[in-house]
Motif scaffolding. Structure first.
Motif, PDB file in Angstrom:
ATOM      1  N   HIS A 137       7.115  31.731 -29.398  1.00 26.57           N
ATOM      2  CA  HIS A 137       6.033  31.565 -30.388  1.00 26.57           C
ATOM      3  C   HIS A 137       4.992  32.684 -30.309  1.00 26.57           C
ATOM      4  O   HIS A 137       4.393  33.052 -31.325  1.00 26.57           O
ATOM      5  N   SER A 138       4.779  33.215 -29.109  1.00 20.35           N
ATOM      6  CA  SER A 138       3.768  34.277 -28.962  1.00 20.35           C
ATOM      7  C   SER A 138       4.115  35.524 -29.756  1.00 20.35           C
ATOM      8  O   SER A 138       3.233  36.304 -30.114  1.00 20.35           O
ATOM      9  N   ASN A 139       5.389  35.726 -30.000  1.00 21.68           N
ATOM     10  CA  ASN A 139       5.814  36.883 -30.800  1.00 21.68           C
ATOM     11  C   ASN A 139       6.315  36.420 -32.161  1.00 21.68           C
ATOM     12  O   ASN A 139       7.171  37.054 -32.770  1.00 21.68           O
ATOM     13  N   LYS A 191      -4.435  39.713 -20.266  1.00 19.97           N
ATOM     14  CA  LYS A 191      -4.308  38.419 -19.596  1.00 19.97           C
ATOM     15  C   LYS A 191      -2.829  38.039 -19.414  1.00 19.97           C
ATOM     16  O   LYS A 191      -2.436  37.457 -18.422  1.00 19.97           O
ATOM     17  N   ASN A 192      -2.027  38.364 -20.414  1.00 19.30           N
ATOM     18  CA  ASN A 192      -0.609  37.966 -20.408  1.00 19.30           C
ATOM     19  C   ASN A 192       0.107  38.596 -21.612  1.00 19.30           C
ATOM     20  O   ASN A 192      -0.532  39.301 -22.402  1.00 19.30           O
ATOM     21  N   THR A 193       1.374  38.298 -21.755  1.00 18.81           N
ATOM     22  CA  THR A 193       2.153  38.819 -22.883  1.00 18.81           C
ATOM     23  C   THR A 193       1.524  38.409 -24.209  1.00 18.81           C
ATOM     24  O   THR A 193       1.444  39.199 -25.155  1.00 18.81           O
ATOM     25  N   THR A 194       1.100  37.164 -24.273  1.00 19.09           N
ATOM     26  CA  THR A 194       0.535  36.625 -25.514  1.00 19.09           C
ATOM     27  C   THR A 194      -0.674  37.446 -25.952  1.00 19.09           C
ATOM     28  O   THR A 194      -0.785  37.835 -27.125  1.00 19.09           O
ATOM     29  N   ASN A 245      12.038  30.040 -13.188  1.00 14.44           N
ATOM     30  CA  ASN A 245      11.465  31.383 -13.102  1.00 14.44           C
ATOM     31  C   ASN A 245      11.141  31.996 -14.454  1.00 14.44           C
ATOM     32  O   ASN A 245      10.287  32.877 -14.544  1.00 14.44           O
ATOM     33  N   ALA A 246      11.820  31.532 -15.511  1.00 21.04           N
ATOM     34  CA  ALA A 246      11.505  32.078 -16.838  1.00 21.04           C
ATOM     35  C   ALA A 246      10.132  31.594 -17.290  1.00 21.04           C
ATOM     36  O   ALA A 246       9.476  32.232 -18.118  1.00 21.04           O
ATOM     37  N   ALA A 247       9.682  30.466 -16.743  1.00 26.03           N
ATOM     38  CA  ALA A 247       8.326  29.994 -17.050  1.00 26.03           C
ATOM     39  C   ALA A 247       7.322  30.751 -16.196  1.00 26.03           C
ATOM     40  O   ALA A 247       6.358  31.321 -16.703  1.00 26.03           O
ATOM     41  N   VAL A 292       8.148  45.669 -28.374  1.00 27.91           N
ATOM     42  CA  VAL A 292       9.124  44.907 -27.583  1.00 27.91           C
ATOM     43  C   VAL A 292       8.389  43.869 -26.739  1.00 27.91           C
ATOM     44  O   VAL A 292       7.437  44.192 -26.024  1.00 27.91           O
ATOM     45  N   ASP A 293       8.852  42.619 -26.848  1.00 32.91           N
ATOM     46  CA  ASP A 293       8.358  41.564 -25.973  1.00 32.91           C
ATOM     47  C   ASP A 293       9.227  41.614 -24.709  1.00 32.91           C
ATOM     48  O   ASP A 293      10.402  41.231 -24.740  1.00 32.91           O
ATOM     49  N   GLY A 294       8.623  42.103 -23.642  1.00 29.19           N
ATOM     50  CA  GLY A 294       9.384  42.284 -22.397  1.00 29.19           C
ATOM     51  C   GLY A 294       9.092  41.212 -21.360  1.00 29.19           C
ATOM     52  O   GLY A 294       9.373  41.402 -20.174  1.00 29.19           O
ATOM     53  N   ALA A 295       8.547  40.067 -21.816  1.00 27.38           N
ATOM     54  CA  ALA A 295       8.156  39.017 -20.859  1.00 27.38           C
ATOM     55  C   ALA A 295       9.318  38.609 -19.959  1.00 27.38           C
ATOM     56  O   ALA A 295       9.135  38.379 -18.758  1.00 27.38           O
ATOM     57  N   GLN A 296      10.529  38.536 -20.538  1.00 21.16           N
ATOM     58  CA  GLN A 296      11.687  38.101 -19.730  1.00 21.16           C
ATOM     59  C   GLN A 296      12.510  39.265 -19.210  1.00 21.16           C
ATOM     60  O   GLN A 296      13.315  39.083 -18.303  1.00 21.16           O
ATOM     61  N   PHE A 332       4.219  42.462 -21.458  1.00 22.98           N
ATOM     62  CA  PHE A 332       4.805  41.586 -20.433  1.00 22.98           C
ATOM     63  C   PHE A 332       3.728  40.966 -19.544  1.00 22.98           C
ATOM     64  O   PHE A 332       2.555  41.334 -19.638  1.00 22.98           O
ATOM     65  N   SER A 333       4.156  39.991 -18.726  1.00 25.72           N
ATOM     66  CA  SER A 333       3.226  39.184 -17.920  1.00 25.72           C
ATOM     67  C   SER A 333       3.488  39.354 -16.430  1.00 25.72           C
ATOM     68  O   SER A 333       4.650  39.367 -16.006  1.00 25.72           O
ATOM     69  N   GLY A 334       2.422  39.394 -15.642  1.00 25.27           N
ATOM     70  CA  GLY A 334       2.566  39.511 -14.193  1.00 25.27           C
ATOM     71  C   GLY A 334       3.152  38.268 -13.533  1.00 25.27           C
ATOM     72  O   GLY A 334       3.894  38.365 -12.560  1.00 25.27           O
TER      73      GLY A 334
END
Ligand SMILES: Cc1ncc(COP(=O)(O)O)c(C=O)c1O
Length: 400
Positions: A115-117, A86-89, A23-25, A190-194, A213-215
């Protein structure tokens, strides 16, 4: 009442008997989200923000409403900006490319970043001669606040850090660091992806200037993400792309950009995906975030304790499960992480990720595991039975 058995019925992919722990992916997507997207294609498929005809009006309404849903979900103020990306990146890249960098400016980030951050800031070092300072935590991923006090100074233009590590699962003290960054006049990203999919993230409480963050990690489709911008930073952040839909006026030698989220959403956006993200937020609200968090906490505690008890295993991240979300990264000594992941799939139907998890600095410099590790990550549809099956399958591999 939070009811995982009922929730699981919304995910037909689970009927095949797989145990999904990647799920983290990317998370799975429930039927109501897919239905809402299909409704767009079946009933009102049209471009947004342009047409006067009724399909375009309906699509525009649905698309615009997603901005308001996202704002409510992260407790943004009404005059803050929600940009659909498009996404967090992409969200992080908007900030990296949108600020006015000068030689000598400093970015403070950390060793546990995706890596994205991370490489986004290293690239600015090459382009503009900025300084990048990387704060290191202890081996569990826990930071000493003093390291930030030493790193953040009046030359710091931006502090960019993750709210939760995608490898160690550790939750970072973003509120305190936000305050420190602002004391020095720096911006805070803040990278809130996770974190956004698993914790109640409140941008006002954190006090951040940007949240990405990413959907697809929170029950939504791929291809849609979010950049939250606090009102005060909108003007200093330039869009990554401009073109159709971003202007108020264009003449043969001049143009002026719209001063709302459309400025950052050039061209035809991912309409169905945005609507899907809105439906994912509705879904999470319906099942209840408090129930989701308490369910995940119980599973996380069991997963971490159970894995740690296995012989010949190393489990990374904080021992105190209250300091982490439902991610367990581990290695079985003398086994390749990819072999373990494959064996879990073949022998136990369990899907996990293996490798460096787009966090090579963390894997190499903090954990000293350049070959990577296995990562099991949970979400609301996982069950205690599944966690027990994971523990017993890993144990079987370890003793084989
Ligand atoms: C902490 C963190 N940041 C950023 C990303 C990048 O997300 P995306 O691939 O959706 O842009 C991820 C993805 O795994 C992540 O875990």
């Amino acid at each position: 009442m939070f009811n995982p058995s009922k929730i699981r019925l919304d995910f037909p992919i689970l009927k095949s008997g797989i145990i999904y722990m990647d799920n983290a992916a990317s998370s799975l997507t429930p039927e109501p989200v897919l239905q809402k997207m299909l409704e767009f294609y079946h009933d009102y498929r049209a471009n947004v923000k342009r047409g006067v005809h009724r399909l375009s009006q309906k699509a525009s309404e649905e698309y615009e409403q997603v901005h308001r849903k996202v704002a409510k979900f992260i407790n943004a103020k009404s005059d803050d900006m929600i940009v659909l990306t498009k996404n967090t990146t992409e969200s992080i890249n908007i900030v990296a490319n949108g600020l006015d960098w000068k030689k000598g400016d400093k970015v403070v980030t950390t060793l546990i970043e995706h890596h994205s951050n991370f490489i986004t800031w290293l690239r600015l070092r090459k382009r503009f001669g900025i300084k990048v300072e990387v704060v290191k935590p202890d081996k569990e991923g826990i930071f000493d606040f003093k390291s930030f006090e030493e790193a953040i100074d009046d030359k710091t233009k931006l502090v960019a850090m993750t709210h939760t590590s995608n490898v160690l699962g550790v939750i970072t003290p973003v509120e305190k660091i936000s305050e420190l960054a602002h004391d020095h006049g720096a911006l805070f990203l803040v990278d809130g992806a996770q974190s956004v999919p698993h914790l109640k993230v409140d941008v006002q409480k954190i006090g951040c200037d940007y949240l990405a963050f990413s959907g697809h990690k929170m029950l939504g489709p791929t291809g849609i993400g979010v950049l939250y911008m606090k009102k005060d930073v909108v003007e200093r952040t330039q869009p990554l792309c401009i073109g159709g839909g971003t202007v108020t006026k264009v003449s043969s030698d001049l143009y002026s950009l719209i001063e709302d989220s459309r400025k950052f959403e050039a061209g035809t956006p991912a309409i169905a995906e945005a609507i899907g993200l809105g439906a994912a937020i509705d879904y999470i609200a319906r099942v209840g975030f408090d129930g989701l968090m308490s369910h995940e906490r119980k599973l996380t505690e069991k997963m971490c304790r159970g894995l740690r008890d296995i012989p010949k295993i190393e489990v990374y991240g904080p021992k105190d499960h209250k300091k982490r979300i439902g991610i367990a990264a581990f290695n079985i000594i003398n086994f390749s992480p990819h072999d373990v992941a494959l064996a879990l799939d073949v022998s136990a139907n369990i899907m996990v990720r293996s490798g460096n998890h787009c966090a090579m600095p963390l894997m190499k410099e903090l954990l000293k595991k350049p070959e990577g590790c296995v990562r099991a990550s949970l979400y609301l549809y996982n069950t205690m039975n599944e966690v027990n099956e994971l523990i017993s399958a890993v144990n079987e591999i370890a003793i084989s």
